[in-house]
Each structure stands twice: as C-alpha cells, then as structure tokens.
Design a protein around this motif. Structure first.
Motif, PDB file in Angstrom:
ATOM      1  N   ARG A  28       0.797  -1.228   0.000  1.00  0.00           N
ATOM      2  CA  ARG A  28       0.000   0.000   0.000  1.00  0.00           C
ATOM      3  C   ARG A  28       0.833   1.283   0.000  1.00  0.00           C
ATOM      4  O   ARG A  28       0.528   2.203  -0.761  1.00  0.00           O
ATOM      5  CB  ARG A  28      -0.965  -0.008   1.190  1.00  0.00           C
ATOM      6  N   PRO A  29       1.884   1.415   0.832  1.00  0.00           N
ATOM      7  CA  PRO A  29       2.660   2.671   0.785  1.00  0.00           C
ATOM      8  C   PRO A  29       3.270   2.953  -0.591  1.00  0.00           C
ATOM      9  O   PRO A  29       3.306   4.100  -1.043  1.00  0.00           O
ATOM     10  CB  PRO A  29       3.745   2.453   1.837  1.00  0.00           C
ATOM     11  N   ILE A  30       3.765   1.905  -1.274  1.00  0.00           N
ATOM     12  CA  ILE A  30       4.361   2.105  -2.594  1.00  0.00           C
ATOM     13  C   ILE A  30       3.288   2.503  -3.601  1.00  0.00           C
ATOM     14  O   ILE A  30       3.503   3.364  -4.469  1.00  0.00           O
ATOM     15  CB  ILE A  30       5.105   0.835  -3.038  1.00  0.00           C
ATOM     16  N   ARG A  31       2.112   1.897  -3.495  1.00  0.00           N
ATOM     17  CA  ARG A  31       1.014   2.287  -4.390  1.00  0.00           C
ATOM     18  C   ARG A  31       0.632   3.741  -4.181  1.00  0.00           C
ATOM     19  O   ARG A  31       0.375   4.476  -5.130  1.00  0.00           O
ATOM     20  CB  ARG A  31      -0.197   1.381  -4.146  1.00  0.00           C
ATOM     21  N   TRP A  32       0.599   4.151  -2.909  1.00  0.00           N
ATOM     22  CA  TRP A  32       0.242   5.543  -2.616  1.00  0.00           C
ATOM     23  C   TRP A  32       1.268   6.494  -3.217  1.00  0.00           C
ATOM     24  O   TRP A  32       0.907   7.542  -3.763  1.00  0.00           O
ATOM     25  CB  TRP A  32       0.151   5.738  -1.105  1.00  0.00           C
ATOM     26  N   VAL A  33       2.553   6.146  -3.098  1.00  0.00           N
ATOM     27  CA  VAL A  33       3.606   6.982  -3.682  1.00  0.00           C
ATOM     28  C   VAL A  33       3.393   7.116  -5.189  1.00  0.00           C
ATOM     29  O   VAL A  33       3.514   8.209  -5.755  1.00  0.00           O
ATOM     30  CB  VAL A  33       4.995   6.394  -3.372  1.00  0.00           C
ATOM     31  N   GLY A  34       3.101   5.998  -5.859  1.00  0.00           N
ATOM     32  CA  GLY A  34       2.903   6.032  -7.304  1.00  0.00           C
ATOM     33  C   GLY A  34       1.743   6.919  -7.717  1.00  0.00           C
ATOM     34  O   GLY A  34       1.874   7.750  -8.629  1.00  0.00           O
ATOM     35  N   VAL A  35       0.609   6.763  -7.065  1.00  0.00           N
ATOM     36  CA  VAL A  35      -0.577   7.544  -7.425  1.00  0.00           C
ATOM     37  C   VAL A  35      -0.377   9.026  -7.116  1.00  0.00           C
ATOM     38  O   VAL A  35      -0.684   9.897  -7.943  1.00  0.00           O
ATOM     39  CB  VAL A  35      -1.820   6.998  -6.681  1.00  0.00           C
ATOM     40  N   SER A  36       0.128   9.325  -5.927  1.00  0.00           N
ATOM     41  CA  SER A  36       0.294  10.733  -5.539  1.00  0.00           C
ATOM     42  C   SER A  36       1.337  11.424  -6.421  1.00  0.00           C
ATOM     43  O   SER A  36       1.130  12.571  -6.855  1.00  0.00           O
ATOM     44  CB  SER A  36       0.680  10.835  -4.062  1.00  0.00           C
ATOM     45  N   ALA A  37       2.462  10.740  -6.685  1.00  0.00           N
ATOM     46  CA  ALA A  37       3.504  11.356  -7.513  1.00  0.00           C
ATOM     47  C   ALA A  37       3.023  11.569  -8.941  1.00  0.00           C
ATOM     48  O   ALA A  37       3.268  12.626  -9.545  1.00  0.00           O
ATOM     49  CB  ALA A  37       4.762  10.483  -7.504  1.00  0.00           C
ATOM     50  N   ALA A  38       2.318  10.585  -9.506  1.00  0.00           N
ATOM     51  CA  ALA A  38       1.788  10.736 -10.862  1.00  0.00           C
ATOM     52  C   ALA A  38       0.770  11.868 -10.925  1.00  0.00           C
ATOM     53  O   ALA A  38       0.732  12.640 -11.901  1.00  0.00           O
ATOM     54  CB  ALA A  38       1.159   9.423 -11.323  1.00  0.00           C
ATOM     55  N   SER A  39      -0.057  11.987  -9.909  1.00  0.00           N
ATOM     56  CA  SER A  39      -1.045  13.073  -9.869  1.00  0.00           C
ATOM     57  C   SER A  39      -0.361  14.432  -9.807  1.00  0.00           C
ATOM     58  O   SER A  39      -0.784  15.394 -10.473  1.00  0.00           O
ATOM     59  CB  SER A  39      -1.983  12.893  -8.674  1.00  0.00           C
ATOM     60  N   LEU A  40       0.700  14.540  -9.016  1.00  0.00           N
ATOM     61  CA  LEU A  40       1.430  15.804  -8.919  1.00  0.00           C
ATOM     62  C   LEU A  40       2.096  16.171 -10.238  1.00  0.00           C
ATOM     63  O   LEU A  40       2.161  17.359 -10.603  1.00  0.00           O
ATOM     64  CB  LEU A  40       2.481  15.714  -7.812  1.00  0.00           C
ATOM     65  N   VAL A  41       2.587  15.164 -10.973  1.00  0.00           N
ATOM     66  CA  VAL A  41       3.159  15.440 -12.291  1.00  0.00           C
ATOM     67  C   VAL A  41       2.098  16.008 -13.222  1.00  0.00           C
ATOM     68  O   VAL A  41       2.340  16.970 -13.965  1.00  0.00           O
ATOM     69  CB  VAL A  41       3.776  14.157 -12.886  1.00  0.00           C
ATOM     70  N   GLY A  42       0.895  15.422 -13.186  1.00  0.00           N
ATOM     71  CA  GLY A  42      -0.193  15.934 -14.023  1.00  0.00           C
ATOM     72  C   GLY A  42      -0.566  17.359 -13.664  1.00  0.00           C
ATOM     73  O   GLY A  42      -0.787  18.204 -14.547  1.00  0.00           O
ATOM     74  N   VAL A  43      -0.642  17.647 -12.357  1.00  0.00           N
ATOM     75  CA  VAL A  43      -0.975  19.009 -11.918  1.00  0.00           C
ATOM     76  C   VAL A  43       0.118  19.988 -12.344  1.00  0.00           C
ATOM     77  O   VAL A  43      -0.163  21.109 -12.802  1.00  0.00           O
ATOM     78  CB  VAL A  43      -1.171  19.033 -10.386  1.00  0.00           C
ATOM     79  N   TYR A  45       2.118  19.744 -14.903  1.00  0.00           N
ATOM     80  CA  TYR A  45       2.009  19.983 -16.350  1.00  0.00           C
ATOM     81  C   TYR A  45       0.930  21.023 -16.656  1.00  0.00           C
ATOM     82  O   TYR A  45       1.147  21.944 -17.464  1.00  0.00           O
ATOM     83  CB  TYR A  45       1.681  18.678 -17.073  1.00  0.00           C
ATOM     84  N   LEU A  46      -0.220  20.906 -16.005  1.00  0.00           N
ATOM     85  CA  LEU A  46      -1.301  21.868 -16.250  1.00  0.00           C
ATOM     86  C   LEU A  46      -0.871  23.279 -15.828  1.00  0.00           C
ATOM     87  O   LEU A  46      -1.193  24.266 -16.520  1.00  0.00           O
ATOM     88  CB  LEU A  46      -2.553  21.441 -15.492  1.00  0.00           C
ATOM     89  N   LEU A  47      -0.169  23.372 -14.714  1.00  0.00           N
ATOM     90  CA  LEU A  47       0.291  24.689 -14.273  1.00  0.00           C
ATOM     91  C   LEU A  47       1.294  25.280 -15.264  1.00  0.00           C
ATOM     92  O   LEU A  47       1.244  26.481 -15.573  1.00  0.00           O
ATOM     93  CB  LEU A  47       0.932  24.578 -12.891  1.00  0.00           C
ATOM     94  N   VAL A  48       2.201  24.444 -15.764  1.00  0.00           N
ATOM     95  CA  VAL A  48       3.217  24.936 -16.698  1.00  0.00           C
ATOM     96  C   VAL A  48       2.583  25.359 -18.014  1.00  0.00           C
ATOM     97  O   VAL A  48       2.942  26.400 -18.589  1.00  0.00           O
ATOM     98  CB  VAL A  48       4.290  23.846 -16.938  1.00  0.00           C
ATOM     99  N   ILE A  49       1.641  24.578 -18.517  1.00  0.00           N
ATOM    100  CA  ILE A  49       1.093  24.822 -19.847  1.00  0.00           C
ATOM    101  C   ILE A  49       0.009  25.899 -19.840  1.00  0.00           C
ATOM    102  O   ILE A  49      -0.290  26.510 -20.878  1.00  0.00           O
ATOM    103  CB  ILE A  49       0.538  23.508 -20.455  1.00  0.00           C
ATOM    104  N   ILE A  50      -0.584  26.148 -18.666  1.00  0.00           N
ATOM    105  CA  ILE A  50      -1.671  27.133 -18.590  1.00  0.00           C
ATOM    106  C   ILE A  50      -1.248  28.372 -17.820  1.00  0.00           C
ATOM    107  O   ILE A  50      -1.359  29.509 -18.311  1.00  0.00           O
ATOM    108  CB  ILE A  50      -2.927  26.504 -17.944  1.00  0.00           C
ATOM    109  N   LEU A  51      -0.768  28.175 -16.596  1.00  0.00           N
ATOM    110  CA  LEU A  51      -0.474  29.314 -15.735  1.00  0.00           C
ATOM    111  C   LEU A  51       0.789  30.052 -16.165  1.00  0.00           C
ATOM    112  O   LEU A  51       0.807  31.295 -16.199  1.00  0.00           O
ATOM    113  CB  LEU A  51      -0.331  28.832 -14.285  1.00  0.00           C
ATOM    114  N   LEU A  52       1.853  29.315 -16.502  1.00  0.00           N
ATOM    115  CA  LEU A  52       3.115  29.970 -16.831  1.00  0.00           C
ATOM    116  C   LEU A  52       3.007  30.889 -18.055  1.00  0.00           C
ATOM    117  O   LEU A  52       3.484  32.036 -18.004  1.00  0.00           O
ATOM    118  CB  LEU A  52       4.201  28.907 -17.051  1.00  0.00           C
TER     119      LEU A  52
END
Length: 457
Positions: A28-43, A45-52
């Motif tokens: 479970r801890p490794i799964r949580w790391v994978g999901v949270s880190a992937a979600s942060l990468v997606g967020v 990207y959106l900040l870089v492509i829209i906000l920046l």
C-alpha cells in the motif's frame, strides 16, 4: 507552446505512466507513492502549460533583439559544442564501451538480493536500530522471530501423545536450521513438569506415553499458577504454536527455511491447517511482492513508455532508439546494487520506475530538438552539434540540479536514504550519458529521419 507543447505533454504522460506502474506492487505505501507522484506530475504539467504562459504574457511587447545571438558562447556551450563535434567521429569506441557497460551491469544485477533487514536498510547509526541489534546479540534476545501455528480438526488433539511427538520431531528439525537461535513451545512445559514429578530424573524429560498423564500435567501446571501455557496452546487444545527466534537475517535462507517448515508440518499433520506468522514470515511474503512487483512494474512501464515514444515520434525505429537512454539507469542502478551489496527493499524498489520517468523527459526533449534541427539542416553531424549547444546545455543543468537535490540524502544517518542519494544521481547521470553518446551515434548509424523531415522547416 507550439514548439514545446507536444514534448511537454508526452514527457508528462510517460512520467505518469512510469509512476503509475507502482500500482503493480501489492504494498500500500508504494502504491500511494505512485498515485500521488503521478497526480502531482499531471498538476504540474497543467500549471506549466496554462499558468506559466499567462504569467509571462504580462508586460509590453517589444521588437526582438539579436544581441544574444551575437554574444560569445558561454563555457558550457563551448564544451558541449566540442563534445557534439567529436562524438560522431568515434562511434565504434562508444558502442564498444556501451556494450562493456551493459555486460558489467548485468553481472552486478545477477548478484543483488531482496532483503528487509533493519540493519542493512537503516544502519546501526540509528540509535533505535543499534539498541535492537545489541539486545539481539545477548543470550535472551533476538532480532527477528516467526511462529508456526498448527490447527487440528478436533478440539483436544493437542493433548494426544502421537501429535505431540510429531510436533517434537518438527521442533527438532527447526533447531538444526542455520538461522535458528532458540525455540519455544508447549513441549518445554510438558517435559519440565514430567521431570519435576519424577524426582528431577533427566530420563523423564520427555513426553508421557498416555494422554491422561499429559492432561494431568497441564492441569497441575495451571493450578500451580502457571500462565505460559496459554502462549503455546489455545483453551480448547486445538491449536499449537511454535515460536522460532533467529540469530541473523538472510532473505534467501529465511525463505528456504520457512518453506521447508511449512512442507514438513503439512507432511506430519496432513489434516491440520499450518500457518506461518510473525515478522520474518511477513518479510518473506513481502520479498516476493517486492521482487515480482518490481519486475512487473518496470517492464510494463518500459512497454508503455516505448509505445508512447513510437507515437510521439511517429517511427518505430526512433522509438526503439529512444528507449536506450531509458534502460541505462536501470542497468547502472542494478549493477551498483549488486556489486555494493545494496539490498532491494521497500525504499530502493521505487528508484528504477522513478528514474524511468525522469530519464524519459530528457530523451523526449533531446530527440525532439534533434528532429527539428535535422529538418532545418538535413545533416546529422550539424544537427548533433546544434542540439548539444542548445538543448544539451539545458539537459545538463537540469540533471545537475536533480543530482544535487538527491545528493542531500547523503547527509542522512539512515542507510536507506544514503542509498537513494547514491543510486538516483547515478541513474540520472547514466541517462544523460546515454542521451549524449548513444543517441547521436545510433541516429547517425540507422538514419531514421527522412527527407520529408526537412519539409517541416
């Protein structure tokens, strides 16, 4: 955005795919790391492509200046320009060195092992681990232990002399194991009571022949105030428990001994249920999860990233060439782990998929700009020099930032973080070296770009 939008998008997608591969590891801890880190990468990207771009749009427009182009190249640009000029002049040496590097790393990978030993993953510099280690070296202490629980079909079966003798046979075999330090079970109480009631005669330190005698010994023990029996047998005398304390931890040997115990217990008690419990048994199961989960996550992430590379560049040949820099970190990290004796544990298992996500970003930017320069020049040699002078500088600087950030872990007292501070920078540098040396050589050899690329100019 028009020029860098696609590289940024696919960099984010490939990084997220590599991190989502953690879901294949059933911890479970490794799964949580994978999901949270992937979600942060997606967020991100959106900040870089829209906000920046929105933030950069503030201010007044002005006429472009050419003064920067007229300036003398910086030192790093000159160094990389020379490197790009010399790489294609020595392709055979580079290929031979890469093959040699691969062979050495594969030898190292064959040596590394999966382990969950506190002393190897955390180190004795941690006060808590040092105290545990000190206690384990005393005659009454142990670092790890596991239990064997045997559940019979009917109640009272734990009092049968035949079952107790079979249980004694199992205990005697466990005592011969390499890792066994001491064992504890109901047999010690029964034998002690039988000897005490027979004038302390050592010949009676054994299991009585009759069931009634065993029942009387246990009843007498309880009436005398004994309370330890309930640690080894349940109230209905249907379940027996054997505790095995081990002197040291070796993942391969522990797994072998646990499997042998389970096989022997099932052979001695065909109708009973045999269960292995305790920290060592849990580590053994977790080792299987980590090992096979790591392999599945890495290879599936590799396939997904490879397919995305083929889609990004619209060419199977370019996609396969692009995978070389993404495999290099896994080879380098695995080789160092094997030769240095760094175990694959719950911390190091996350490194290779994470490096795959980091390496693929640089590869996409490198090849995208290479493709763009070839469309402008039509020359592999000129394209290599221009890519090294422009995007090569950016890749070097971003890689150095990541290396310095992860190197901060080297100041930790815990070995798990020190290992990460060594392995992650090595993987990043291996990916950068593959981008710099292998990718241009393979492009020049296979000539994947066609004349149609120049029409994009």
């Amino acid at each position: 955005i028009e020029e860098n939008g696609w590289p940024l998008l696919f960099s984010a997608l490939t990084t997220m795919a590599a991190l989502f591969s953690f879901l294949l590891i059933p911890i479970r801890p490794i799964r949580w790391v994978g999901v949270s880190a992937a979600s942060l990468v997606g967020v991100t990207y959106l900040l870089v492509i829209i906000l920046l771009p929105s933030l950069l749009s503030f201010g007044k427009d002005r006429e472009p200046e050419n003064r920067y182009a007229e300036k003398e190249d910086r030192l790093l640009e000159r160094i990389l320009d020379r490197l790009g000029h010399r790489i294609l002049s020595r392709p055979k040496i580079i290929l031979v060195l890469f093959v040699l590097f691969t062979v050495i790393c594969l030898l190292g990978i064959s040596k590394f092992e999966v382990a969950s030993d506190y002393r190897r993953t955390m180190g004795l510099k941690i006060p808590y681990i040092a105290r545990i280690d000190a206690i384990s070296k005393t005659p009454v202490g142990s670092l790890y232990a596991y239990d064997v629980a045997i559940e019979f079909v009917r109640a009272g079966a734990a009092k049968d002399p035949e079952n107790l003798r079979k249980f004694e046979q199992l205990v005697d075999e466990v005592k011969t194991f390499e890792l066994t330090k001491k064992v504890g079970s109901l047999l010690d109480i029964i034998k002690d009571m039988n000897q005490v009631l027979n004038n302390e005669d050592p010949a009676f330190y054994r299991i009585p022949e009759r069931r009634e005698m065993i029942a009387q010994l246990l009843l007498l023990y309880e009436q005398a105030g004994g309370v330890e029996a309930e640690n080894w047998v349940d109230y209905e005398y249907q379940r027996l428990r054997l505790m095995v304390e081990i002197s040291d931890y070796n993942s391969k040997e522990a797994t072998r001994e646990l499997r042998l115990i389970e096989q022997r217990a099932k052979a001695l008690f065909p109708g009973a249920k045999v269960v292995l419990i305790g920290s060592t048994a849990q580590f053994s199961v977790m080792i299987d999860y980590v090992t096979w989960g790591q392999m599945r996550s890495f290879f599936i992430a590799l396939v997904v990233v490879g397919l995305l590379m083929i889609v990004v560049f619209g060419s199977v040949k370019i996609g396969l060439i692009a995978m070389i820099p993404n495999v290099s970190p896994a080879l380098a990290v695995g080789g160092i782990m094997g030769f240095a004796g760094i175990p694959l544990d719950i911390m190091t298992v996350t490194i290779v998929p994470m490096l795959l996500g980091l390496a693929v970003d640089d590869t996409i930017h490198f090849i995208t700009h290479y493709q763009l320069e070839y469309a402008r020049t039509g020359s592999y040699k000129t394209s290599t020099r221009r890519v090294f002078k422009t995007v090569g500088v950016a890749l070097f600087l971003t890689s150095m930032v990541l290396v310095l950030n992860f190197s901060a872990y080297l100041a930790s007292l815990a070995k798990a973080y020190i290992h990460m501070g060594i392995l992650v920078p090595v993987g990043i540098l291996a990916a950068l070296a593959a981008d710099y040396f292998m990718t241009p050589v393979l492009f020049d050899y296979f000539r994947p770009f066609t004349k149609g690329e120049q029409q994009k100019k």
